[in-house]
Design an enzyme around this catalytic site. Structure first.
Site, PDB file in Angstrom:
ATOM      1  N   GLY A   1     -17.482  12.070 -11.156  1.00 10.04           N
ATOM      2  CA  GLY A   1     -17.253  10.635 -11.301  1.00 10.04           C
ATOM      3  C   GLY A   1     -15.861  10.250 -10.873  1.00 10.04           C
TER       4      GLY A   1
ATOM      5  N   HIS B   1     -42.312  -3.141  16.268  1.00 10.74           N
ATOM      6  CA  HIS B   1     -43.039  -1.880  16.261  1.00 10.74           C
ATOM      7  C   HIS B   1     -42.551  -1.014  17.410  1.00 10.74           C
ATOM      8  CE1 HIS B   1     -46.403   0.854  15.734  1.00 10.74           C
ATOM      9  NE2 HIS B   1     -46.589   0.813  17.048  1.00 10.74           N
TER      10      HIS B   1
ATOM     11  N   GLY C   1     -21.607  18.467 -10.799  1.00 12.76           N
ATOM     12  CA  GLY C   1     -21.954  17.044 -10.798  1.00 12.76           C
ATOM     13  C   GLY C   1     -22.950  16.727  -9.700  1.00 12.76           C
TER      14      GLY C   1
ATOM     15  N   GLY D   1      -6.793   0.999   4.243  1.00 13.48           N
ATOM     16  CA  GLY D   1      -8.211   1.379   4.187  1.00 13.48           C
ATOM     17  C   GLY D   1      -8.590   2.050   2.878  1.00 13.48           C
TER      18      GLY D   1
ATOM     19  N   GLU E   1       0.851  -1.193   0.000  1.00 15.27           N
ATOM     20  CA  GLU E   1       0.000   0.000   0.000  1.00 15.27           C
ATOM     21  C   GLU E   1       0.889   1.246   0.000  1.00 15.27           C
ATOM     22  OE1 GLU E   1      -3.410   0.965  -0.204  1.00 15.27           O
ATOM     23  OE2 GLU E   1      -2.372   2.870  -0.193  1.00 15.27           O
TER      24      GLU E   1
ATOM     25  N   GLU F   1     -25.563  20.448 -12.887  1.00 15.93           N
ATOM     26  CA  GLU F   1     -25.651  19.078 -13.401  1.00 15.93           C
ATOM     27  C   GLU F   1     -25.994  19.126 -14.891  1.00 15.93           C
ATOM     28  OE1 GLU F   1     -25.269  15.714 -12.413  1.00 15.93           O
ATOM     29  OE2 GLU F   1     -25.789  15.514 -14.544  1.00 15.93           O
TER      30      GLU F   1
ATOM     31  N   ILE G   1     -22.004  11.629  -4.664  1.00 18.82           N
ATOM     32  CA  ILE G   1     -20.933  12.259  -3.877  1.00 18.82           C
ATOM     33  C   ILE G   1     -21.154  13.774  -3.819  1.00 18.82           C
ATOM     34  CG2 ILE G   1     -18.445  12.699  -3.741  1.00 18.82           C
ATOM     35  CD1 ILE G   1     -17.953   9.890  -4.826  1.00 18.82           C
TER      36      ILE G   1
END
Ligand SMILES: Cc1cc2nc3c(=O)[nH]c(=O)nc-3n(C[C@H](O)[C@H](O)[C@H](O)COP(=O)(O)OP(=O)(O)OC[C@H]3O[C@@H](n4cnc5c(N)ncnc54)[C@H](O)[C@@H]3O)c2cc1C
Length: 464
Positions: free
Chosen positions: A272, A443, A183, A40, A35, A206, A187
């Site tokens: 994105g 309930h 966007g 994570g 890593e 958008e 996110i």
């Protein structure tokens, strides 16, 4: 140059990679994980966890702000709250830090060796890692690519200065006065709504005709309503064009072709995410691709023997729990178990306000397969939702008309993310409407809405 060898090498310790390594370690596979950043991956460090921490803080702040001057129907009155974002961010960083150590500890406990540094393929069995203490060569029988994804950058709005990515948005030291979000996907809306609650004047730009365009309009309506209630301006069919010369506004072409400026001190670009397929020697191993993603089969095998790929680098949905499920499966395959991808659904949650959950097929997708029944139960008729001031929203169940097999479940409403488990389980177990309708739901809970939606589809809902 130091050299080690192992049976399994995992590249990337995001949710896909670290789960794969832990499971492989548990199964006694000699495993190494590499890593470059912190354990994570995106999810833990700059994605799921920190964003939900910030969203929670924003919710709490807004709740209290609503109680100022006795406006709250709950009869609680407070004086104006104050938000210190640096403290909020420090609290969020504390959670991330605890989880970083948790993942590192779990890897150690499973007997996995962690190498810190950037890995590059030399060939299909060999990887070189640039570590702080020099190069390390790792030879492995099997390699898992779990390199994840990164935010997409727009060439005309490169990150830097006022233009920020989701990663930067999670580490701001002050709430922007004016925030433009480019966007309107999950996110952008999750963060945009959080900053609006913390006091920012937010505009969402958008390009498509609707925000959260991958979901149907009925499902997103309560979110759209809430965006308006929070004073967030949503410009749909509008294209971001660049930064103003002074750097204090976003240039936008509106749906009717006019050019306008949205003044902003920060511009958050959330258009994105792209798979991380560069910088680690993909060209050295020549894998088949599926568009921009690495092509995999139903066992996450790539086109090259002994190389698997999992998580965001392999395609949509780019979600942490998909990566984890793939990681777990691949570890078991490497350990000699017979496994292949047989999941019926990958639930997806938007932590917007209200929250949104989908599992399985949408009504449109289900309709394309044959005749269906739909049952929708509104939270306006659910006692628990009323006690939480969360009456906006519903649970919707989609089933085959002939045998009542449940094909899809969706919900929108306050706190519905926690219903994702019940929805996923119902689909995975092949539940029929009668199974859900016949299960006693405690309930008062919002879960009763799930049972009532199934009853509604069967034609005999009780509380509506
Ligand atoms: C703001 C935000 C919010 C999100 N919220 C959610 C959510 O609520 N729920 C959800 O399911 N998903 C969410 N996601 C998506 C989620 O973070 C990803 O789907 C998930 O992290 C993918 O896991 P992964 O293991 O494939 O890759 P990643 O988490 O991207 O991890 C890949 C890791 O590989 C490392 N790496 C890459 N190349 C190399 C190399 N050559 N050598 C060494 N290390 C390397 C990277 O440093 C990274 O740590 C969110 C994402 C963002 C950005």
């Amino acid at each position: 140059m130091k050299e080690i060898s192992c049976k399994l090498l995992v590249i990337g310790a995001g949710p896909g990679g670290y789960v794969c390594a832990i499971r492989a370690g548990q199964l006694g596979v000699d495993t190494v994980i590499v890593e470059a950043g912190k354990p994570g991956g995106t999810c833990l460090n700059v994605g799921c966890i920190p964003s939900k921490a910030l969203i929670h803080a924003a919710e709490e702040f807004e709740k209290v702000a609503h109680m100022v001057g006795g406006k709250s129907p709950l009869g609680i009155s407070v004086s104006a709250p104050v938000l210190d974002l640096t403290k909020t961010v420090a609290w969020k960083d504390g959670i991330v830090g605890r989880l970083n150590s948790g993942v590192a500890g779990l890897l150690k406990k499973a007997g996995v060796k962690t190498v810190h540094g950037w890995a590059t393929f030399r060939d299909g069995k060999t990887v070189e890692v640039e570590t702080e203490t020099g190069s390390q060569v790792i030879r492995a029988e099997t390699i898992v690519i779990a390199t994840g994804s990164a935010p997409v950058e727009l060439s005309f709005l490169p990150f830097g200065g006022p233009v920020i990515s989701s990663t930067d948005a999670l580490a701001l030291s002050a709430v922007p006065k004016k925030l433009a979000v480019v966007g309107g996907g999950y996110i952008g809306l999750e963060l945009g709504m959080a900053f609006a609650k913390m006091g920012a004047e937010v505009t969402v730009v958008e390009a498509l005709p609707r925000v959260l365009a991958q979901y149907d309009a009925e499902l997103t309506r309560p979110v759209v309503k809430r965006l308006a209630a929070l004073g967030i301006e949503v410009m749909t069919g509008a294209k971001a064009k660049g930064l103003s010369t002074k750097g204090d506004a976003l240039l936008v072409e509106t749906a009717d072709g006019k050019n306008t400026k949205v003044s902003a001190d920060k511009i958050l670009v959330t258009v994105g995410r792209k798979p991380v397929t560069e910088g680690w020697g993909l060209d050295q191993i020549d894998l088949d691709m599926a568009g921009k993603f690495i092509r995999i089969d139903d066992q996450c095998r790539t086109s090259m023997r002994g190389i698997f790929a999992i998580g965001d680098v392999t395609g949509e949905p780019m979600l942490a729990h998909r990566a984890m499920a793939q990681g777990e499966m691949v570890a078991e395959i490497v350990a000699g178990h017979k496994r292949s991808w047989d999941k019926r659904s990958i639930p997806a949650v938007c932590f917007t306000d209200p929250e949104l959950v989908t599992a399985g097929l949408s009504p449109e997708e289900a309709k394309a397969q044959g005749e269906i029944k739909i049952g929708l139960f509104p939270f306006a008729a659910n006692g628990r939702a009323m006690t939480k001031l969360g009456e906006d929203g519903f649970v919707r169940v989609v089933a085959r008309a002939d045998n009542h097999l449940v094909l899809g479940i969706q919900a929108v409403g306050q706190g519905v993310s926690e219903l994702a488990a019940a929805f996923g389980l119902a689909l995975e177990m092949g539940a029929r409407l009668e199974d859900i309708a016949g299960t006693i739901h405690a309930h008062p809970t919002q879960g009763e809405g799930f049972q009532e939606a199934a009853l509604k589809a069967l034609g005999h809902a009780l509380h509506i």
